[in-house]
Design a protein around this motif. Sequence first.
Motif, short mmCIF file in Angstrom:
data_model
loop_
_atom_site.label_atom_id
_atom_site.label_comp_id
_atom_site.label_asym_id
_atom_site.label_seq_id
_atom_site.Cartn_x
_atom_site.Cartn_y
_atom_site.Cartn_z
N SER A 204 8.69 3.42 -0.06
CA SER A 204 9.62 2.43 0.50
C SER A 204 9.89 2.67 1.98
O SER A 204 10.39 1.78 2.67
CB SER A 204 10.94 2.44 -0.29
OG SER A 204 11.58 3.69 -0.17
N ASN A 205 9.57 3.87 2.49
CA ASN A 205 9.75 4.16 3.90
C ASN A 205 8.61 3.60 4.77
O ASN A 205 8.73 3.57 5.99
CB ASN A 205 9.83 5.67 4.14
CG ASN A 205 10.98 6.32 3.41
OD1 ASN A 205 10.77 7.18 2.56
ND2 ASN A 205 12.20 5.91 3.72
N LEU A 206 7.51 3.20 4.14
CA LEU A 206 6.35 2.76 4.90
C LEU A 206 6.57 1.37 5.49
O LEU A 206 7.15 0.49 4.84
CB LEU A 206 5.12 2.72 3.99
CG LEU A 206 4.60 4.05 3.47
CD1 LEU A 206 3.48 3.81 2.46
CD2 LEU A 206 4.11 4.93 4.61
N ASN A 207 6.08 1.18 6.70
CA ASN A 207 6.02 -0.15 7.28
C ASN A 207 4.73 -0.81 6.79
O ASN A 207 3.63 -0.29 6.98
CB ASN A 207 6.02 -0.08 8.80
CG ASN A 207 5.95 -1.46 9.44
OD1 ASN A 207 6.73 -2.34 9.11
ND2 ASN A 207 5.00 -1.64 10.35
N VAL A 208 4.88 -1.96 6.13
CA VAL A 208 3.73 -2.65 5.54
C VAL A 208 3.81 -4.14 5.88
O VAL A 208 4.88 -4.75 5.81
CB VAL A 208 3.71 -2.49 4.00
CG1 VAL A 208 2.46 -3.14 3.42
CG2 VAL A 208 3.79 -1.02 3.60
N GLU A 209 2.66 -4.70 6.29
CA GLU A 209 2.56 -6.14 6.47
C GLU A 209 1.80 -6.73 5.29
O GLU A 209 0.65 -6.36 5.05
CB GLU A 209 1.84 -6.48 7.78
CG GLU A 209 2.66 -6.19 9.03
CD GLU A 209 1.95 -6.66 10.29
OE1 GLU A 209 0.82 -7.18 10.19
OE2 GLU A 209 2.54 -6.50 11.38
N VAL A 210 2.44 -7.63 4.56
CA VAL A 210 1.85 -8.24 3.37
C VAL A 210 1.56 -9.70 3.68
O VAL A 210 2.42 -10.43 4.18
CB VAL A 210 2.78 -8.12 2.15
CG1 VAL A 210 2.14 -8.76 0.93
CG2 VAL A 210 3.12 -6.65 1.89
N ARG A 211 0.32 -10.13 3.37
CA ARG A 211 -0.09 -11.51 3.62
C ARG A 211 -0.82 -12.04 2.39
O ARG A 211 -1.41 -11.29 1.63
CB ARG A 211 -1.05 -11.60 4.82
CG ARG A 211 -0.40 -11.36 6.17
CD ARG A 211 -1.45 -11.53 7.28
NE ARG A 211 -0.83 -11.59 8.59
CZ ARG A 211 -0.49 -10.53 9.31
NH1 ARG A 211 -0.71 -9.32 8.81
NH2 ARG A 211 0.07 -10.66 10.50
N GLY A 212 -0.80 -13.36 2.24
CA GLY A 212 -1.59 -13.99 1.21
C GLY A 212 -0.83 -14.23 -0.08
O GLY A 212 0.39 -14.07 -0.16
#
Length: 258
Positions: A4-12
């Motif tokens: 949950s600490n990770l920066n993540v970009e989610v697409r689609g």
Amino acid sequence: MTYSNLNVEVRGNPDDPPVLLLHGWGRSLQDLRPLAQALTDACWTHAVDLPGHGASPPPPEPWGVPEHARLLHDYIRTEIQSSTTVVGHSNGGRIALYMTGTPEHASAIDRLALVSPSGVEPNRSWAYHVRSGLVTALKTPVRALPSSLQAPAEDWLRHSLAWRLLGSADYNAQTGVMRTTFVKTVNDHLDEELEHIQVPTLLFWGTEDEAISRRQMERMTAKIDDCGLVELDGADHFGHLDQPETVQAGLRHFLENS
């Protein structure tokens, strides 16, 4: 530290096949954003800033490849909730290879598409062996000190001019916990894990890559059963940035047909 600490970009669309994208050491998800955007029409993409990179905080203590693998497996299990294709560059590829070749994590990954992945031990130059010998010579008197003095002496040594002159550019660019994380990570070689990888694997490699050699790539293709190699003529270590159209087309074909 948890996923949950990770920066993540989610697409689609979550109904489409998932793809997890992992950047190389000292980089960020920005490197893989063009690939993620190119796949959005057909895939559910998750581009991650690894710990201590981009907008993700560093790990609480020095981590190696196994700790990164556990964190990412937790992310896949909780957020993606199915096995996924992993697209990885350089050190991101090393982590993906480790996960796929390790029984604890192999079920989380169903395909690999890697650009100049690390993981095979390189041939070391004479200059490397000279530096390694000098590092050992610098450490020897520190290890002879009483245990209570070793930690402050090692800290002083790591900040000394002599130590910085012996370190690589990537090593010297790091501070604190990330410097030790770098050492633990780049010295993790995966010859044993490669032999246990059982998923379709596609490798991209630039012919002008000075970080990963042709010998290392050939060793990967020889050890992984179902593995293909695409050579990017004239590209360097960042083939996905040098020749994005070629990598995107190859990756899309792989995803549609493997």
